[in-house]
Motif scaffolding. Structure first.
Motif, PDB file in Angstrom:
ATOM      1  N   MET A   1       8.370   2.035  -9.448  1.00 16.78           N
ATOM      2  CA  MET A   1       7.311   1.511  -8.625  1.00 16.78           C
ATOM      3  C   MET A   1       6.684   2.674  -7.850  1.00 16.78           C
ATOM      4  O   MET A   1       7.384   3.489  -7.271  1.00 16.78           O
ATOM      5  N   LEU A   2       5.372   2.732  -7.828  1.00 17.26           N
ATOM      6  CA  LEU A   2       4.682   3.824  -7.153  1.00 17.26           C
ATOM      7  C   LEU A   2       4.663   3.678  -5.639  1.00 17.26           C
ATOM      8  O   LEU A   2       4.533   4.667  -4.926  1.00 17.26           O
ATOM      9  N   SER A   3       4.788   2.461  -5.149  1.00 22.75           N
ATOM     10  CA  SER A   3       4.589   2.232  -3.719  1.00 22.75           C
ATOM     11  C   SER A   3       5.619   2.907  -2.820  1.00 22.75           C
ATOM     12  O   SER A   3       5.346   3.125  -1.643  1.00 22.75           O
ATOM     13  N   ASP A   4       6.786   3.274  -3.354  1.00 23.07           N
ATOM     14  CA  ASP A   4       7.761   3.972  -2.501  1.00 23.07           C
ATOM     15  C   ASP A   4       7.523   5.484  -2.476  1.00 23.07           C
ATOM     16  O   ASP A   4       8.145   6.200  -1.708  1.00 23.07           O
ATOM     17  N   GLY A   5       6.609   5.976  -3.307  1.00 22.30           N
ATOM     18  CA  GLY A   5       6.222   7.380  -3.286  1.00 22.30           C
ATOM     19  C   GLY A   5       7.186   8.338  -3.962  1.00 22.30           C
ATOM     20  O   GLY A   5       6.884   9.518  -4.106  1.00 22.30           O
ATOM     21  N   VAL A   6       8.340   7.865  -4.391  1.00 26.69           N
ATOM     22  CA  VAL A   6       9.349   8.741  -4.983  1.00 26.69           C
ATOM     23  C   VAL A   6       8.822   9.410  -6.255  1.00 26.69           C
ATOM     24  O   VAL A   6       8.877  10.633  -6.399  1.00 26.69           O
ATOM     25  N   LEU A   7       8.306   8.614  -7.173  1.00 28.59           N
ATOM     26  CA  LEU A   7       7.807   9.156  -8.434  1.00 28.59           C
ATOM     27  C   LEU A   7       6.643  10.121  -8.209  1.00 28.59           C
ATOM     28  O   LEU A   7       6.565  11.175  -8.852  1.00 28.59           O
ATOM     29  N   LEU A   8       5.765   9.796  -7.285  1.00 31.95           N
ATOM     30  CA  LEU A   8       4.626  10.670  -7.000  1.00 31.95           C
ATOM     31  C   LEU A   8       5.101  12.027  -6.481  1.00 31.95           C
ATOM     32  O   LEU A   8       4.631  13.075  -6.931  1.00 31.95           O
ATOM     33  N   CYS A   9       6.012  11.997  -5.534  1.00 30.75           N
ATOM     34  CA  CYS A   9       6.532  13.246  -4.964  1.00 30.75           C
ATOM     35  C   CYS A   9       7.276  14.071  -6.004  1.00 30.75           C
ATOM     36  O   CYS A   9       7.087  15.288  -6.101  1.00 30.75           O
ATOM     37  N   LYS A  10       8.121  13.416  -6.792  1.00 30.71           N
ATOM     38  CA  LYS A  10       8.894  14.142  -7.804  1.00 30.71           C
ATOM     39  C   LYS A  10       7.983  14.731  -8.878  1.00 30.71           C
ATOM     40  O   LYS A  10       8.208  15.853  -9.342  1.00 30.71           O
ATOM     41  N   GLY A  31      11.251   5.412   4.672  1.00 30.00           N
ATOM     42  CA  GLY A  31      11.321   6.424   3.619  1.00 30.00           C
ATOM     43  C   GLY A  31      10.074   6.426   2.755  1.00 30.00           C
ATOM     44  O   GLY A  31       9.572   7.491   2.366  1.00 30.00           O
ATOM     45  N   SER A  32       9.546   5.251   2.472  1.00 24.70           N
ATOM     46  CA  SER A  32       8.324   5.142   1.674  1.00 24.70           C
ATOM     47  C   SER A  32       7.139   5.764   2.403  1.00 24.70           C
ATOM     48  O   SER A  32       6.327   6.470   1.795  1.00 24.70           O
ATOM     49  N   ILE A  33       7.042   5.514   3.701  1.00 27.39           N
ATOM     50  CA  ILE A  33       5.969   6.112   4.511  1.00 27.39           C
ATOM     51  C   ILE A  33       6.114   7.633   4.520  1.00 27.39           C
ATOM     52  O   ILE A  33       5.132   8.366   4.380  1.00 27.39           O
ATOM     53  N   GLN A  34       7.344   8.132   4.667  1.00 24.50           N
ATOM     54  CA  GLN A  34       7.575   9.578   4.664  1.00 24.50           C
ATOM     55  C   GLN A  34       7.204  10.183   3.311  1.00 24.50           C
ATOM     56  O   GLN A  34       6.621  11.266   3.252  1.00 24.50           O
ATOM     57  N   ASN A  35       7.534   9.505   2.227  1.00 29.30           N
ATOM     58  CA  ASN A  35       7.176   9.997   0.895  1.00 29.30           C
ATOM     59  C   ASN A  35       5.666  10.031   0.716  1.00 29.30           C
ATOM     60  O   ASN A  35       5.121  10.995   0.168  1.00 29.30           O
ATOM     61  N   ALA A  36       4.987   8.991   1.170  1.00 29.11           N
ATOM     62  CA  ALA A  36       3.531   8.963   1.079  1.00 29.11           C
ATOM     63  C   ALA A  36       2.937  10.129   1.852  1.00 29.11           C
ATOM     64  O   ALA A  36       2.029  10.814   1.367  1.00 29.11           O
ATOM     65  N   GLN A  37       3.469  10.391   3.045  1.00 27.07           N
ATOM     66  CA  GLN A  37       2.968  11.511   3.846  1.00 27.07           C
ATOM     67  C   GLN A  37       3.250  12.845   3.161  1.00 27.07           C
ATOM     68  O   GLN A  37       2.389  13.729   3.136  1.00 27.07           O
ATOM     69  N   SER A  38       4.413  13.007   2.586  1.00 27.41           N
ATOM     70  CA  SER A  38       4.753  14.241   1.868  1.00 27.41           C
ATOM     71  C   SER A  38       3.804  14.457   0.691  1.00 27.41           C
ATOM     72  O   SER A  38       3.329  15.571   0.450  1.00 27.41           O
ATOM     73  N   PHE A  39       3.511  13.380  -0.046  1.00 27.05           N
ATOM     74  CA  PHE A  39       2.597  13.465  -1.180  1.00 27.05           C
ATOM     75  C   PHE A  39       1.192  13.841  -0.723  1.00 27.05           C
ATOM     76  O   PHE A  39       0.542  14.704  -1.325  1.00 27.05           O
ATOM     77  N   LEU A  40       0.718  13.220   0.351  1.00 24.12           N
ATOM     78  CA  LEU A  40      -0.621  13.513   0.859  1.00 24.12           C
ATOM     79  C   LEU A  40      -0.727  14.941   1.381  1.00 24.12           C
ATOM     80  O   LEU A  40      -1.723  15.631   1.117  1.00 24.12           O
ATOM     81  N   THR A  41       0.293  15.402   2.063  1.00 23.68           N
ATOM     82  CA  THR A  41       0.297  16.777   2.568  1.00 23.68           C
ATOM     83  C   THR A  41       0.273  17.772   1.412  1.00 23.68           C
ATOM     84  O   THR A  41      -0.495  18.734   1.422  1.00 23.68           O
ATOM     85  N   ASP A  57      -0.288   3.897   4.444  1.00 17.04           N
ATOM     86  CA  ASP A  57      -0.102   2.457   4.340  1.00 17.04           C
ATOM     87  C   ASP A  57      -0.727   1.889   3.065  1.00 17.04           C
ATOM     88  O   ASP A  57      -0.252   0.893   2.531  1.00 17.04           O
ATOM     89  N   ASP A  58      -1.804   2.529   2.584  1.00 14.51           N
ATOM     90  CA  ASP A  58      -2.443   2.061   1.345  1.00 14.51           C
ATOM     91  C   ASP A  58      -1.457   2.106   0.181  1.00 14.51           C
ATOM     92  O   ASP A  58      -1.385   1.172  -0.614  1.00 14.51           O
ATOM     93  N   LEU A  59      -0.722   3.189   0.074  1.00 13.64           N
ATOM     94  CA  LEU A  59       0.230   3.332  -1.029  1.00 13.64           C
ATOM     95  C   LEU A  59       1.387   2.350  -0.878  1.00 13.64           C
ATOM     96  O   LEU A  59       1.716   1.618  -1.814  1.00 13.64           O
ATOM     97  N   VAL A  60       1.978   2.328   0.285  1.00 12.30           N
ATOM     98  CA  VAL A  60       3.170   1.520   0.512  1.00 12.30           C
ATOM     99  C   VAL A  60       2.875   0.027   0.353  1.00 12.30           C
ATOM    100  O   VAL A  60       3.696  -0.725  -0.172  1.00 12.30           O
ATOM    101  N   ASN A  61       1.675  -0.388   0.761  1.00  6.55           N
ATOM    102  CA  ASN A  61       1.316  -1.809   0.697  1.00  6.55           C
ATOM    103  C   ASN A  61       0.359  -2.129  -0.451  1.00  6.55           C
ATOM    104  O   ASN A  61      -0.211  -3.221  -0.490  1.00  6.55           O
ATOM    105  N   SER A  62       0.179  -1.189  -1.359  1.00  3.70           N
ATOM    106  CA  SER A  62      -0.691  -1.369  -2.533  1.00  3.70           C
ATOM    107  C   SER A  62      -2.082  -1.870  -2.145  1.00  3.70           C
ATOM    108  O   SER A  62      -2.596  -2.827  -2.707  1.00  3.70           O
ATOM    109  N   LYS A  63      -2.692  -1.178  -1.173  1.00  3.92           N
ATOM    110  CA  LYS A  63      -4.044  -1.506  -0.739  1.00  3.92           C
ATOM    111  C   LYS A  63      -4.980  -0.362  -1.126  1.00  3.92           C
ATOM    112  O   LYS A  63      -4.540   0.744  -1.392  1.00  3.92           O
ATOM    113  N   ASN A  64      -6.274  -0.638  -1.153  1.00  6.86           N
ATOM    114  CA  ASN A  64      -7.282   0.387  -1.387  1.00  6.86           C
ATOM    115  C   ASN A  64      -6.991   1.164  -2.677  1.00  6.86           C
ATOM    116  O   ASN A  64      -7.002   2.397  -2.699  1.00  6.86           O
TER     117      ASN A  64
END
Length: 91
Positions: A1-10, A31-41, A57-64
């Protein structure tokens, strides 16, 4: 699942091992919010303009989703432009 950001970061860490990307695999909301922030940075370090970044929040909640997909396209273009081993992604 992409919303936790793990796959994106890895994936980004694999494509750009020079980036220090922290990955939280706890599955928690925090953890999902932290991963999203790490990916964005990391995306900004690669060269994605700030105005093309989605909100954590867009990633974690599948918005936008359109903004999320646009970031993926721009990121793929930037990465392929700087690495001759990757297929070129034209915008």
């Amino acid at each position: 699942m992409l919303s936790d950001g793990v796959l994106l970061c890895k994936t980004l860490a694999k494509l750009r091992p020079d980036l220090q990307i922290n990955v939280d695999e706890s599955g928690s909301y925090k953890g999902s919010i932290q991963n999203a922030q790490s990916f964005l940075t990391a995306s900004q370090v690669v060269g994605v303009p700030k105005n093309l970044l989605f909100e954590k929040d867009d990633l974690v909640n599948s918005k936008n989703l359109n903004k999320i997909l646009m970031l993926f396209v721009v990121l793929a273009h930037l990465l392929s432009s700087n690495d001759p081993t990757l297929p070129v992604v034209a915008l």
